[in-house]
Design a protein around this motif. Sequence first.
Motif, PDB file in Angstrom:
ATOM      1  N   ASN A  88       0.922  -1.329   0.145  1.00  0.00           N
ATOM      2  CA  ASN A  88      -0.089   0.008  -0.036  1.00  0.00           C
ATOM      3  C   ASN A  88       0.949   1.352  -0.047  1.00  0.00           C
ATOM      4  N   ALA A  89       0.813   2.103  -1.136  1.00  0.00           N
ATOM      5  CA  ALA A  89       1.792   3.090  -1.231  1.00  0.00           C
ATOM      6  C   ALA A  89       1.585   4.274  -0.218  1.00  0.00           C
ATOM      7  N   ASP A  90       0.266   4.340  -0.090  1.00  0.00           N
ATOM      8  CA  ASP A  90      -0.272   5.363   0.805  1.00  0.00           C
ATOM      9  C   ASP A  90       0.382   5.219   2.044  1.00  0.00           C
ATOM     10  N   PHE A  91       0.348   3.838   2.539  1.00  0.00           N
ATOM     11  CA  PHE A  91       0.952   3.603   3.984  1.00  0.00           C
ATOM     12  C   PHE A  91       2.311   3.957   3.996  1.00  0.00           C
ATOM     13  N   ALA A  92       2.964   3.620   3.020  1.00  0.00           N
ATOM     14  CA  ALA A  92       4.552   3.771   3.029  1.00  0.00           C
ATOM     15  C   ALA A  92       4.684   5.117   3.251  1.00  0.00           C
ATOM     16  N   GLU A  93       3.956   5.952   2.227  1.00  0.00           N
ATOM     17  CA  GLU A  93       3.958   7.446   2.318  1.00  0.00           C
ATOM     18  C   GLU A  93       3.838   7.945   3.614  1.00  0.00           C
ATOM     19  N   ILE A  94       2.893   7.654   4.436  1.00  0.00           N
ATOM     20  CA  ILE A  94       2.144   7.967   5.713  1.00  0.00           C
ATOM     21  C   ILE A  94       3.246   7.749   6.695  1.00  0.00           C
ATOM     22  N   GLY A 104      10.664  -1.346   3.190  1.00  0.00           N
ATOM     23  CA  GLY A 104      10.255  -1.891   1.858  1.00  0.00           C
ATOM     24  C   GLY A 104      10.861  -0.760   1.034  1.00  0.00           C
ATOM     25  N   PRO A 105      10.325  -0.693  -0.197  1.00  0.00           N
ATOM     26  CA  PRO A 105      10.462  -0.047  -1.185  1.00  0.00           C
ATOM     27  C   PRO A 105       9.594   1.446  -1.029  1.00  0.00           C
ATOM     28  N   THR A 106      10.079   2.540  -1.817  1.00  0.00           N
ATOM     29  CA  THR A 106       9.628   3.670  -1.770  1.00  0.00           C
ATOM     30  C   THR A 106       8.100   3.811  -2.102  1.00  0.00           C
ATOM     31  N   HIS A 267      14.859   1.280  -9.959  1.00  0.00           N
ATOM     32  CA  HIS A 267      15.971   1.701  -8.791  1.00  0.00           C
ATOM     33  C   HIS A 267      15.204   0.985  -7.396  1.00  0.00           C
ATOM     34  N   TYR A 268      14.833  -0.383  -7.616  1.00  0.00           N
ATOM     35  CA  TYR A 268      14.213  -0.905  -6.501  1.00  0.00           C
ATOM     36  C   TYR A 268      14.993  -1.167  -5.257  1.00  0.00           C
ATOM     37  N   GLU A 269      14.569  -0.823  -4.312  1.00  0.00           N
ATOM     38  CA  GLU A 269      15.173  -0.880  -2.966  1.00  0.00           C
ATOM     39  C   GLU A 269      14.429  -1.649  -1.885  1.00  0.00           C
ATOM     40  N   GLY A 270      15.161  -2.628  -1.527  1.00  0.00           N
ATOM     41  CA  GLY A 270      14.385  -3.793  -0.655  1.00  0.00           C
ATOM     42  C   GLY A 270      14.396  -5.100  -1.377  1.00  0.00           C
ATOM     43  N   VAL A 271      13.822  -6.072  -0.723  1.00  0.00           N
ATOM     44  CA  VAL A 271      13.658  -7.386  -1.368  1.00  0.00           C
ATOM     45  C   VAL A 271      12.553  -7.445  -1.953  1.00  0.00           C
ATOM     46  N   GLY A 272      12.411  -8.312  -3.201  1.00  0.00           N
ATOM     47  CA  GLY A 272      11.149  -8.296  -3.871  1.00  0.00           C
ATOM     48  C   GLY A 272      11.080  -9.472  -4.785  1.00  0.00           C
ATOM     49  N   THR A 273      10.151  -9.647  -5.541  1.00  0.00           N
ATOM     50  CA  THR A 273      10.083 -11.035  -6.249  1.00  0.00           C
ATOM     51  C   THR A 273       9.621 -10.703  -7.718  1.00  0.00           C
ATOM     52  N   MET A 289       5.424  -8.024 -10.527  1.00  0.00           N
ATOM     53  CA  MET A 289       6.317  -7.706  -9.291  1.00  0.00           C
ATOM     54  C   MET A 289       5.992  -7.817  -8.147  1.00  0.00           C
ATOM     55  N   ASN A 290       6.124  -8.542  -7.250  1.00  0.00           N
ATOM     56  CA  ASN A 290       5.645  -8.439  -5.769  1.00  0.00           C
ATOM     57  C   ASN A 290       6.746  -7.540  -5.044  1.00  0.00           C
ATOM     58  N   THR A 291       6.209  -6.483  -4.427  1.00  0.00           N
ATOM     59  CA  THR A 291       7.260  -5.483  -3.778  1.00  0.00           C
ATOM     60  C   THR A 291       7.019  -5.588  -2.306  1.00  0.00           C
ATOM     61  N   ARG A 292       7.618  -6.703  -1.854  1.00  0.00           N
ATOM     62  CA  ARG A 292       7.385  -7.269  -0.329  1.00  0.00           C
ATOM     63  C   ARG A 292       7.941  -8.408  -0.138  1.00  0.00           C
TER      64      ARG A 292
END
Length: 449
Positions: A88-94, A104-106, A267-273, A289-292
Amino acid sequence: MFNKVLIANRGEIALRVIRTCREMGIKTVAVFSTADADSLHVRFADEAVCIGPPASKDSYLNIPRIMAAAEITNADAIHPGYGFLAENADFAEICGEYGIKFIGPTPSQIKSMGDKITAKTTMIKAGVPVVPGSDGLVTDLKHALGLAKEIGYPVILKATAGGGGKGMRIVHDPSNFEEQWSRARQEAKASFGNDGIYIEKYIEEPRHIEFQIAGDQFGTVCHLSERECSIQRRHQKLIEESPSPFMTDELREKMGKAAILAGECIHYEGVGTVEFLVDKYRNFYFMEMNTRIQVEHPVTEEVVDHDLIKEQLKIAMGEKISGKNYYPQMHAIECRINAEDPFKDFRPSPGKILSLHTSKGHGVRVDTHVYAGYVIPPFYDSMIAKLICRARTREECITKMERALEEFIVEGVKTTIPFHKKLMKDEKFRSGDFHTGFLNTFEMGNPDE
Ligand code: ADP
């Protein structure tokens, strides 16, 4: 170095994160709904905060309550686990706005992979092979029919907002295209509030093979080889393994490069699949791609001997990765043990675990949050444990898994253990020759056999 990490999740993954934090000297905060007060993740964390009633929207998906828990406990980072708010990008932003590091990623990296059409377009630009299909959304039936003819039947209609296998329709010839078209749109509208549809070539008898990648904050991306995830029921994975029995050194090099490219271009940052479909000629196509972190991450941990949660924490703290890739040194298989009755169409079987004995011994790992006396709540997913075996060869690994499944005793609720036992004996599974449709024709038989 983080001082305290809040885990915005429940069950086995929350416990998994707590274990690594403890080894790294980081304090932990568990959050829980009233239905999870007795879960092991609550007992094992340094602190625990109740964030609401059982319904996910009032607890594990409730951003204000989670942020309040982080504030009162003074957590400096949040690990989202998988599911719930992990993508959830909003959650990461908050989190960023609160000055709390989202592990996790940005937000923009999450967004770029969240929508399937955007993700596909990004991959085409980067030169990663994708399944042939329409350029983006198709809105007009006539245009859709023309495209399907061009792509060649069979085709698959997919919802851009799709997930969990919903909003997908396979069309074998033009005669029932119109019907499937309107069904796919209706289903997408009802499930995701978005009836955007695109068309893809339907790859026949494909394998689902995914690559684990990791990227740091300085643009370096590496891969940690593949996981074979073709044993699926209604697009839900039941068994994962690494390496894939279908893999060759040459294919691993090619797919690994494509997976790294996918990570590098955002520019992926974190682990992902990075998930691919692979056809019988070993052509491979990017799917999503799963960003988690994923449920099946332990099979990779076991074969490359690396703690992926530790990698996530180190990357979030700004450490550099070396950039070298990791290759399987062993074979590992994971069986997902769900509280479901495999003899009754995998119907959920929540309730109290009366007695429990988990498998032990050399090469056996069990990740679980349950214990004897634990009551499985009916509100969340039904996975109660992951049984992971590791051995030098696939054959030895299957033998070990059979032994470990014999030892795994759960009384009080039905589980998928009989399914796994039966599958381990299946000749086709043992030969390694299977595809994503394998379980469509797999017969469970009856419990007394
Ligand atoms: P979701 O996000 O709903 O899980 P995915 O795009 O990840 O959907 O696809 C889920 C599964 O559907 C895949 O693992 C594969 O089994 C099947 N699938 C998806 N696209 C295709 C395709 N073009 N051809 C054949 N099978 C496909």
